[in-house]
Design an enzyme around this catalytic site. Structure first.
Site, PDB file in Angstrom:
ATOM      1  N   ALA A  68       0.805  -1.222   0.000  1.00  0.00           N
ATOM      2  CA  ALA A  68       0.000   0.000   0.000  1.00  0.00           C
ATOM      3  C   ALA A  68       0.837   1.272   0.000  1.00  0.00           C
ATOM      4  O   ALA A  68       0.427   2.299  -0.548  1.00  0.00           O
ATOM      5  CB  ALA A  68      -0.945  -0.007   1.203  1.00  0.00           C
TER       6      ALA A  68
ATOM      7  N   HIS B  69      -3.933  -9.806  -4.743  1.00  0.00           N
ATOM      8  CA  HIS B  69      -5.156  -9.572  -3.973  1.00  0.00           C
ATOM      9  C   HIS B  69      -6.315  -9.124  -4.860  1.00  0.00           C
ATOM     10  O   HIS B  69      -7.342  -8.680  -4.356  1.00  0.00           O
ATOM     11  CB  HIS B  69      -4.903  -8.539  -2.867  1.00  0.00           C
ATOM     12  CG  HIS B  69      -4.059  -9.067  -1.758  1.00  0.00           C
ATOM     13  ND1 HIS B  69      -3.433  -8.256  -0.830  1.00  0.00           N
ATOM     14  CD2 HIS B  69      -3.715 -10.339  -1.417  1.00  0.00           C
ATOM     15  CE1 HIS B  69      -2.752  -9.005   0.027  1.00  0.00           C
ATOM     16  NE2 HIS B  69      -2.907 -10.267  -0.315  1.00  0.00           N
TER      17      HIS B  69
ATOM     18  N   CYS C 226     -20.537 -12.788 -10.840  1.00  0.00           N
ATOM     19  CA  CYS C 226     -21.428 -13.828 -10.334  1.00  0.00           C
ATOM     20  C   CYS C 226     -20.668 -15.153 -10.348  1.00  0.00           C
ATOM     21  O   CYS C 226     -20.210 -15.588 -11.407  1.00  0.00           O
ATOM     22  CB  CYS C 226     -22.673 -13.939 -11.206  1.00  0.00           C
ATOM     23  SG  CYS C 226     -23.725 -15.348 -10.751  1.00  0.00           S
TER      24      CYS C 226
ATOM     25  N   CYS D  51     -22.904 -17.905 -12.803  1.00  0.00           N
ATOM     26  CA  CYS D  51     -22.965 -17.805 -14.269  1.00  0.00           C
ATOM     27  C   CYS D  51     -21.812 -16.988 -14.846  1.00  0.00           C
ATOM     28  O   CYS D  51     -21.726 -16.808 -16.060  1.00  0.00           O
ATOM     29  CB  CYS D  51     -24.305 -17.234 -14.718  1.00  0.00           C
ATOM     30  SG  CYS D  51     -24.605 -15.524 -14.233  1.00  0.00           S
TER      31      CYS D  51
ATOM     32  N   THR E  14       5.582  -1.846   2.003  1.00  0.00           N
ATOM     33  CA  THR E  14       4.828  -2.842   2.766  1.00  0.00           C
ATOM     34  C   THR E  14       5.226  -2.792   4.232  1.00  0.00           C
ATOM     35  O   THR E  14       6.396  -2.621   4.565  1.00  0.00           O
ATOM     36  CB  THR E  14       5.032  -4.269   2.221  1.00  0.00           C
ATOM     37  OG1 THR E  14       4.326  -5.187   3.065  1.00  0.00           O
ATOM     38  CG2 THR E  14       6.494  -4.659   2.167  1.00  0.00           C
TER      39      THR E  14
ATOM     40  N   ASN F 148      10.647   1.793   1.998  1.00  0.00           N
ATOM     41  CA  ASN F 148       9.366   1.955   2.677  1.00  0.00           C
ATOM     42  C   ASN F 148       8.962   3.407   2.880  1.00  0.00           C
ATOM     43  O   ASN F 148       7.855   3.676   3.325  1.00  0.00           O
ATOM     44  CB  ASN F 148       9.378   1.235   4.029  1.00  0.00           C
ATOM     45  CG  ASN F 148       8.617  -0.080   3.969  1.00  0.00           C
ATOM     46  OD1 ASN F 148       7.847  -0.316   3.049  1.00  0.00           O
ATOM     47  ND2 ASN F 148       8.835  -0.937   4.948  1.00  0.00           N
TER      48      ASN F 148
END
Length: 200
Positions: free
Chosen positions: A10, A94, A102, A105, A159, A184
């Site tokens: 992130a 992720h 769905c 289907c 991270t 970082n």
């Protein structure tokens, strides 16, 4: 020339205006499979709010530098900013927020188009997010390990090592004799500088 593979979290998108999960308070506790199963309506409300934050974001210097140098990327992020920057080899372990689907289907739906209706308009099955939630297995994990194994250097960016995924991937790289470079802070500045120094 050293072969570099990036592993991003992130923090790489922080300069793009996307808060890290540590900065989102309780959000981390709500992005779980159990919470989704028990509270799907509220879960999708949260997911749409997150998508609203992400959709206006633009790649920063770190994303652009990785794309410029054609660095293969394994990312834990769901913001798709690496692809927006032009990176071609990206494994989103992720998932992403580009659509929901769905499971029965396999029809896809635009997340923004889902309001009160969170069930498939064709078969009335509860729609599923294309993100890996806490408590889920990671379908692309072994593909990610394979990509990392190509590297001489694993460039780990942004991270906090909160997840076991981050710990395990870096541990595997070290066991394979791959050099690990950690950035970082100030990724939008440090990543371009590092890549320019190593790759020219």
């Amino acid at each position: 020339m050293k072969r570099i593979v990036a592993f991003t979290g992130a923090g790489v998108s922080k300069a793009s205006g996307i808060p890290t999960f540590n900065e989102m308070g309780e959000l981390r506790n709500l992005l779980t499979r159990d919470y989704f199963n028990e509270n799907p309506n509220h879960f999708y409300k949260i997911l749409k709010e997150l998508h609203s934050t992400i959709k206006g974001a633009k790649p920063n210097g770190a994303h652009l530098a990785l794309a410029k140098h054609n660095i293969p990327i394994v990312t834990m992020n769901i913001d798709s900013l690496h692809e927006k920057a032009g990176s071609k080899r990206v494994i989103e372990i992720h998932g992403n927020l580009n659509s929901i689907f769905c499971p029965k289907c396999l029809r896809s739906y635009d997340l923004e188009g889902v309001n009160e209706k969170i069930y498939c308009t064709h078969c009335d099955t509860l729609l599923q997010p294309k993100v890996v939630l806490y408590g889920d297995e990671i379908p692309l994990y072994f593909e990610a390990i394979s990509m990392v194994s190509e590297a001489d250097v694993l460039l780990v960016v942004g991270t906090s090592f909160y997840t076991s995924t981050a710990h395990d991937l870096v541990y595997r790289a070290e066991r394979m004799g791959i050099e690990v470079k950690l950035i970082n802070r100030d990724a939008e500045v440090e990543v371009p500088q590092y890549l320019a120094k190593i790759l020219g």
